[in-house]
Design a protein around this motif. Sequence first.
Motif, PDB file in Angstrom:
ATOM      1  N   LYS A   1      -2.077  14.702  -5.619  1.00 46.61           N
ATOM      2  CA  LYS A   1      -2.405  15.714  -4.616  1.00 46.61           C
ATOM      3  C   LYS A   1      -2.969  14.990  -3.408  1.00 46.61           C
ATOM      4  N   PRO A   2      -2.936  15.616  -2.220  1.00 48.74           N
ATOM      5  CA  PRO A   2      -3.428  14.953  -1.003  1.00 48.74           C
ATOM      6  C   PRO A   2      -4.901  14.555  -1.120  1.00 48.74           C
TER       7      PRO A   2
ATOM      8  N   VAL B   1       0.838  -1.204   0.000  1.00 46.75           N
ATOM      9  CA  VAL B   1       0.000   0.000   0.000  1.00 46.75           C
ATOM     10  C   VAL B   1       0.872   1.253   0.000  1.00 46.75           C
ATOM     11  N   LEU B   2       1.899   1.264   0.836  1.00 43.35           N
ATOM     12  CA  LEU B   2       2.762   2.439   0.928  1.00 43.35           C
ATOM     13  C   LEU B   2       3.490   2.726  -0.378  1.00 43.35           C
ATOM     14  N   SER B   3       3.841   1.682  -1.107  1.00 40.69           N
ATOM     15  CA  SER B   3       4.537   1.884  -2.384  1.00 40.69           C
ATOM     16  C   SER B   3       3.583   2.174  -3.531  1.00 40.69           C
ATOM     17  N   PHE B   4       2.297   1.796  -3.345  1.00 46.28           N
ATOM     18  CA  PHE B   4       1.334   1.894  -4.444  1.00 46.28           C
ATOM     19  C   PHE B   4       0.587   3.222  -4.485  1.00 46.28           C
ATOM     20  N   LEU B   5       0.127   3.702  -3.333  1.00 47.74           N
ATOM     21  CA  LEU B   5      -0.743   4.881  -3.316  1.00 47.74           C
ATOM     22  C   LEU B   5      -0.133   6.124  -3.958  1.00 47.74           C
ATOM     23  N   PRO B   6       1.181   6.377  -3.823  1.00 49.08           N
ATOM     24  CA  PRO B   6       1.734   7.555  -4.505  1.00 49.08           C
ATOM     25  C   PRO B   6       1.566   7.521  -6.029  1.00 49.08           C
TER      26      PRO B   6
ATOM     27  N   PRO C   1     -10.536   8.672   4.331  1.00 45.95           N
ATOM     28  CA  PRO C   1     -11.476   7.630   3.880  1.00 45.95           C
ATOM     29  C   PRO C   1     -11.198   7.141   2.467  1.00 45.95           C
ATOM     30  N   LYS C   2     -10.823   8.046   1.560  1.00 46.68           N
ATOM     31  CA  LYS C   2     -10.517   7.635   0.189  1.00 46.68           C
ATOM     32  C   LYS C   2      -9.284   6.748   0.156  1.00 46.68           C
ATOM     33  N   ARG C   3      -8.265   7.151   0.905  1.00 45.56           N
ATOM     34  CA  ARG C   3      -7.034   6.354   0.923  1.00 45.56           C
ATOM     35  C   ARG C   3      -7.288   4.975   1.513  1.00 45.56           C
ATOM     36  N   LEU C   4      -8.122   4.897   2.538  1.00 44.04           N
ATOM     37  CA  LEU C   4      -8.446   3.598   3.146  1.00 44.04           C
ATOM     38  C   LEU C   4      -9.229   2.720   2.173  1.00 44.04           C
TER      39      LEU C   4
END
Length: 202
Positions: free
Chosen positions: A102-103, A92-97, A107-110
Amino acid sequence: MTKQITGYHAVVRKALVDSISMPAFILLTSMMGFGSLASQSGFDTGMASFASVFIWGLPGQLAMVELTAAGHNLFSIVLACSLANARFMPMVLSFLPHLFNKPESLPKRLLYAQLLSVNSWAVSLRAFPYVDMEWRRVYYLTFASSIILAAVIGTMLGVYISNEFPTSVVLGLVFLSPLFFALVLSSTKGLSYRLSLLSGCL
């Protein structure tokens, strides 16, 4: 430089083609194996399908089935599922960027993190260089939703045919998914991906 894909219909079409070409089929057959094992351990169609959607990680799902069949308490089962799926944290940490320029709200990130699987991680990272940054979330949501649907259908089919296949065949179906992931990752360009595959094998 390769022309990037933009536009809703073009991106959705690529995501569906990428999923239906193999990942959805592999997940459907793998989850047939899980559904069969779950049924043999006393789970009905609803509970097995619920596990496929909300645990959404075959090792965690198998841990749940095995520990439940062995009579362990709820705390032990939740702990085992959590540990089995702990590998998703670095993914997840490597994928989300790669999704957000933009920030975004928590809830969306989860939500995006919950939808992530080994297959969607590997296939999306392979496809993202060809998809415009603004449309990567559409690609990811379409791809992830389609393989989750395939997983649920596979789980239901597995429960339905649980008495038709011997255990050896069921276990063979379960191992199709990690085998496919290894093949996808081995074809992804970049030394870091090759090293991660080698580390995983070791």
